[in-house]
Design a protein around this motif. Structure first.
Motif, PDB file in Angstrom:
ATOM      1  N   SER A 123      85.191  62.601 -35.782  1.00 19.87           N
ATOM      2  CA  SER A 123      86.392  63.441 -35.776  1.00 19.87           C
ATOM      3  C   SER A 123      87.655  62.548 -35.535  1.00 19.87           C
ATOM      4  O   SER A 123      87.675  61.477 -34.720  1.00 19.87           O
ATOM      5  CB  SER A 123      86.166  64.548 -34.838  1.00 19.87           C
ATOM      6  OG  SER A 123      87.432  65.241 -34.592  1.00 19.87           O
ATOM      7  N   THR A 133      81.378  71.745 -41.478  1.00 15.18           N
ATOM      8  CA  THR A 133      80.840  70.797 -40.715  1.00 15.18           C
ATOM      9  C   THR A 133      79.425  70.201 -40.805  1.00 15.18           C
ATOM     10  O   THR A 133      79.400  69.112 -40.461  1.00 15.18           O
ATOM     11  CB  THR A 133      80.705  71.778 -39.263  1.00 15.18           C
ATOM     12  OG1 THR A 133      81.678  72.382 -38.814  1.00 15.18           O
ATOM     13  CG2 THR A 133      79.919  70.900 -37.991  1.00 15.18           C
ATOM     14  N   CYS A 151      79.541  66.148 -35.063  1.00 10.86           N
ATOM     15  CA  CYS A 151      80.609  66.659 -35.674  1.00 10.86           C
ATOM     16  C   CYS A 151      81.215  68.151 -35.703  1.00 10.86           C
ATOM     17  O   CYS A 151      80.316  68.779 -34.954  1.00 10.86           O
ATOM     18  CB  CYS A 151      80.026  66.751 -37.413  1.00 10.86           C
ATOM     19  SG  CYS A 151      81.120  66.000 -38.543  1.00 10.86           S
ATOM     20  N   ALA A 152      82.388  68.464 -35.739  1.00 10.05           N
ATOM     21  CA  ALA A 152      82.744  69.792 -35.493  1.00 10.05           C
ATOM     22  C   ALA A 152      84.005  70.291 -36.515  1.00 10.05           C
ATOM     23  O   ALA A 152      84.646  69.267 -37.044  1.00 10.05           O
ATOM     24  CB  ALA A 152      83.393  70.172 -33.963  1.00 10.05           C
ATOM     25  N   ASP A 153      84.188  71.416 -36.744  1.00  9.72           N
ATOM     26  CA  ASP A 153      85.333  72.010 -37.673  1.00  9.72           C
ATOM     27  C   ASP A 153      85.674  73.363 -37.150  1.00  9.72           C
ATOM     28  O   ASP A 153      85.002  74.065 -36.399  1.00  9.72           O
ATOM     29  CB  ASP A 153      85.022  72.165 -38.948  1.00  9.72           C
ATOM     30  CG  ASP A 153      86.178  72.486 -40.062  1.00  9.72           C
ATOM     31  OD1 ASP A 153      86.709  71.207 -39.930  1.00  9.72           O
ATOM     32  OD2 ASP A 153      86.313  73.458 -40.404  1.00  9.72           O
ATOM     33  N   THR A 206      84.532  77.824 -34.243  1.00  8.14           N
ATOM     34  CA  THR A 206      84.324  76.218 -34.286  1.00  8.14           C
ATOM     35  C   THR A 206      82.978  75.927 -34.126  1.00  8.14           C
ATOM     36  O   THR A 206      82.112  76.566 -33.438  1.00  8.14           O
ATOM     37  CB  THR A 206      84.863  75.777 -33.002  1.00  8.14           C
ATOM     38  OG1 THR A 206      86.315  75.873 -32.748  1.00  8.14           O
ATOM     39  CG2 THR A 206      84.396  74.026 -32.998  1.00  8.14           C
ATOM     40  N   ILE A 226      79.827  73.430 -34.529  1.00  7.21           N
ATOM     41  CA  ILE A 226      79.318  71.966 -34.003  1.00  7.21           C
ATOM     42  C   ILE A 226      77.900  71.631 -34.716  1.00  7.21           C
ATOM     43  O   ILE A 226      77.293  72.551 -34.824  1.00  7.21           O
ATOM     44  CB  ILE A 226      79.476  71.839 -32.649  1.00  7.21           C
ATOM     45  CG1 ILE A 226      78.439  72.794 -31.808  1.00  7.21           C
ATOM     46  CG2 ILE A 226      80.992  71.748 -32.088  1.00  7.21           C
ATOM     47  CD1 ILE A 226      78.241  72.300 -30.477  1.00  7.21           C
ATOM     48  N   SER A 281      72.543  72.565 -34.154  1.00  2.00           N
ATOM     49  CA  SER A 281      74.114  73.261 -34.442  1.00  2.00           C
ATOM     50  C   SER A 281      74.388  74.419 -33.803  1.00  2.00           C
ATOM     51  O   SER A 281      73.429  75.161 -33.279  1.00  2.00           O
ATOM     52  CB  SER A 281      74.236  73.639 -36.175  1.00  2.00           C
ATOM     53  OG  SER A 281      73.235  74.657 -36.449  1.00  2.00           O
TER      54      SER A 281
END
Length: 198
Positions: free
Chosen positions: A9, A54, A77-79, A114, A116, A126
Motif C-alpha cells: 500500500s 483487495t 493488502c487493504a482497500d 475496508t 483486508i 481476509s
C-alpha cells in the motif's frame, strides 16, 4: 513465526496504523497499474467491490514479490471505499468532483467499508470492516475551503477522518481505524492467525 510483513500500500495512514500496534513491515509498493483495478463493475455492491479489489491488489503484490525475488513473508493488502446508499464513491478525479461528493455526504449517513487480505504461501485470510459515518450539514464555503486544502484528493469519498474533515463528522458507528483505512481489530486477528509477531 514471521518477524515482519510486507505492506502492499502507498497509504501513509496504513503505515501509521501498523506502527501503532507494533507490526514490523517492509513496503511492497504496488505497480502503477494497480489503480486501474479500482473500476466498479455494473451492479456491484460496495462489499463485493472492496473485497474484489483487495484480492486483485494482493494478487498483483504477490507477483511482484516473486518477480523481485524478495524474502518470503506475509503480504498485507487493504482497500477502502465509501458507499452512499448503493452508490460507491471512489477517489475524486478533480476538485470539482470532490465538492460534488462532499455536497452529497453533507447532512447524511454513509458507510465506509475496508477489506483486508493477508497471504503467505498458499494460505490467504481476509476480513471486512463496515462502519457508519454521519456528516453534519456543510456550507458551500466550508466545502470550498476543505477542497482547497487538498486533503480530499486521493481519498475515497473525498475526505480523511483523521484530518480536517473531523470537524464535520457528527458521529461514527464502527471502527475508527477501519475508516482511516486499516481496521486494527481485524488486522491484528489475521496477523495472529498467520503467526506474525507484534
Amino acid at each position: 513465526m514471521s518477524a515482519f510483513i510486507y505492506l502492499a500500500s502507498q497509504s501513509p495512514r496504513r503505515r501509521q496504523l501498523l506502527e501503532q500496534i507494533g507490526v514490523s513491515y517492509r513496503l511492497l509498493l504496488p505497480p502503477a497499474e494497480a489503480e486501474a483495478l479500482e473500476v466498479v463493475l455494473t451492479g456491484e455492491s460496495a462489499a463485493r467491490y472492496v473485497r474484489r479489489v483487495t484480492s486483485l491488489k494482493l494478487d498483483a503484490a504477490l507477483q511482484q514479490l516473486k518477480a523481485q525475488g524478495l524474502p518470503d513473508a506475509p503480504v498485507l493488502c487493504a482497500d477502502t471505499t465509501v458507499a452512499l446508499g448503493r452508490e460507491i464513491l471512489g477517489k475524486p478525479a478533480h476538485p470539482l468532483q470532490a465538492r460534488e461528493m462532499l455536497s452529497r455526504l453533507a447532512g447524511q449517513t454513509h458507510r465506509v467499508l475496508t477489506a483486508i487480505a493477508l497471504q503467505k504461501g498458499s494460505r490467504r485470510l481476509s476480513a471486512l470492516s463496515e462502519s457508519r459515518v454521519r456528516f453534519a450539514p456543510m456550507t458551500q464555503a466550508q466545502m470550498r475551503a476543505y477542497v482547497a486544502s487538498g486533503e480530499p484528493m486521493g481519498k475515497a469519498g473525498a475526505y480523511g477522518i483523521q484530518g480536517r474533515a473531523a470537524m464535520f463528522i457528527e458521529s461514527i458507528h464502527g471502527s475508527y481505524s477501519g475508516i482511516m483505512g486499516l481496521p486494527l481489530h481485524e488486522t491484528a486477528r489475521l496477523l495472529g492467525q498467520m503467526g506474525v509477531r507484534f
